[in-house]
Enzyme design. Sequence first.
Site, mmCIF file in Angstrom:
data_model
loop_
_atom_site.group_PDB
_atom_site.id
_atom_site.type_symbol
_atom_site.label_atom_id
_atom_site.label_comp_id
_atom_site.label_asym_id
_atom_site.label_seq_id
_atom_site.Cartn_x
_atom_site.Cartn_y
_atom_site.Cartn_z
ATOM 1 N N LYS A 204 -34.549 15.807 -1.348
ATOM 2 C CA LYS A 204 -33.494 16.057 -2.326
ATOM 3 C C LYS A 204 -33.632 15.211 -3.586
ATOM 4 O O LYS A 204 -34.370 14.222 -3.619
ATOM 5 C CB LYS A 204 -32.113 15.906 -1.675
ATOM 6 N N ARG A 238 -31.670 17.638 9.125
ATOM 7 C CA ARG A 238 -32.241 18.898 8.609
ATOM 8 C C ARG A 238 -33.406 18.532 7.696
ATOM 9 O O ARG A 238 -33.194 17.922 6.645
ATOM 10 C CB ARG A 238 -31.146 19.652 7.864
HETATM 11 C C1 PT1 Z 1 -27.500 20.429 3.975
HETATM 12 C C2 PT1 Z 1 -28.139 21.570 3.393
HETATM 13 C C3 PT1 Z 1 -27.912 22.839 4.015
HETATM 14 N N1 PT1 Z 1 -28.911 21.489 2.279
HETATM 15 C C4 PT1 Z 1 -26.576 21.798 5.644
HETATM 16 N N2 PT1 Z 1 -27.143 22.920 5.150
HETATM 17 C C5 PT1 Z 1 -29.450 22.611 1.761
HETATM 18 N N3 PT1 Z 1 -25.794 21.887 6.760
HETATM 19 C C6 PT1 Z 1 -29.236 23.854 2.380
HETATM 20 C C7 PT1 Z 1 -31.077 18.301 -4.482
HETATM 21 O O1 PT1 Z 1 -30.247 17.444 -4.829
HETATM 22 O O2 PT1 Z 1 -27.624 19.231 3.452
HETATM 23 N N4 PT1 Z 1 -26.740 20.575 5.078
HETATM 24 N N5 PT1 Z 1 -28.480 23.946 3.504
HETATM 25 C C8 PT1 Z 1 -30.293 22.506 0.506
HETATM 26 N N6 PT1 Z 1 -29.482 22.154 -0.608
HETATM 27 C C9 PT1 Z 1 -29.887 21.246 -1.596
HETATM 28 C C10 PT1 Z 1 -28.932 20.458 -2.230
HETATM 29 C C11 PT1 Z 1 -31.230 21.082 -1.904
HETATM 30 C C12 PT1 Z 1 -29.309 19.512 -3.171
HETATM 31 C C13 PT1 Z 1 -31.619 20.159 -2.851
HETATM 32 C C14 PT1 Z 1 -30.671 19.341 -3.479
HETATM 33 O O3 PT1 Z 1 -32.247 18.301 -4.877
#
Ligand code: PT1
Length: 257
Positions: A204, A238
């Site tokens: 992230k 995850r």
């Molecule tokens: C998570 C999650 C998800 N993250 C759950 N499901 C993502 N339960 C998708 C960035 O800041 O943490 N928990 N499903 C992916 N989402 C992101 C959010 C990807 C922020 C990247 C960032 O780069």
Amino acid sequence: MGILNVTPDSFSDGGQHFRTDAAIDQAARMVDEGADIIDIGGESTRPGADPVTPEQQIERVVPVIEAIADRFDVPISIDTSDPFVMGQAVNAGAGLINDIRALTEPGALETAVKLRVPVCVMHMKGTPETMQNEPRYDDVVAEVAEFLMQRQQACIDAGMARERIVVDPGFGFGKSTEHNLQLLEHLDRFAGLGSPLLAGLSRKGMISVLLGLPVDQRMHASVALAMLAVQRGASIVRVHDVRPTHDAIRMIESVRI
Ligand code: PT1
């Protein structure tokens, strides 16, 4: 929990058959590397992503869920907020609903109860399109804990057992890097809610802010973050990089200080 994105930006656009085959290969690899759950999503929810219709999500994920359920003995999670997608995915073989909108869409909570599968409820401030536009909190830990407690209670009131509700503070979902660090520091607060805790930190943006690394060079930092989360009470992490994370967790569990 290994991440399997079935979105056009994650698999080059060779059509649904190509996508399904590529997804099966990736699932096979993650199972071999030690994944206990495969999380399948047909909608990108990273910052700035556009929404995807339920029909598109179903077209993308259902063939993949069927193929994986057919070949491997691994629990499958469906990453969606849409009740129609939830139903089709569970019908195809998914055994967990992972909802970044915490079952707040109309009909989602009722559908999840009817489907009789465990759920993951996540905190998000705003929507994926806008959530990173200067998110503000008075006390991010208290606010996220309060939200998760309310959603946990809503699920319990609707008939779910506490241990079948997973809670997730939602790293990067309407949070600055400082907010993410505060949530990580106080992660034990969320473990204290009495439900299993999930943490998603893999690759992230906070790693870019703190270390200046592009997305293809964030593996080691991601493993470190996953270990911090496990030590602070996360029972599910995850991740994209299953083998290194799995080795690191096994190491922690064989030492247990
Ligand atoms: C998570 C999650 C998800 N993250 C759950 N499901 C993502 N339960 C998708 C960035 O800041 O943490 N928990 N499903 C992916 N989402 C992101 C959010 C990807 C922020 C990247 C960032 O780069």
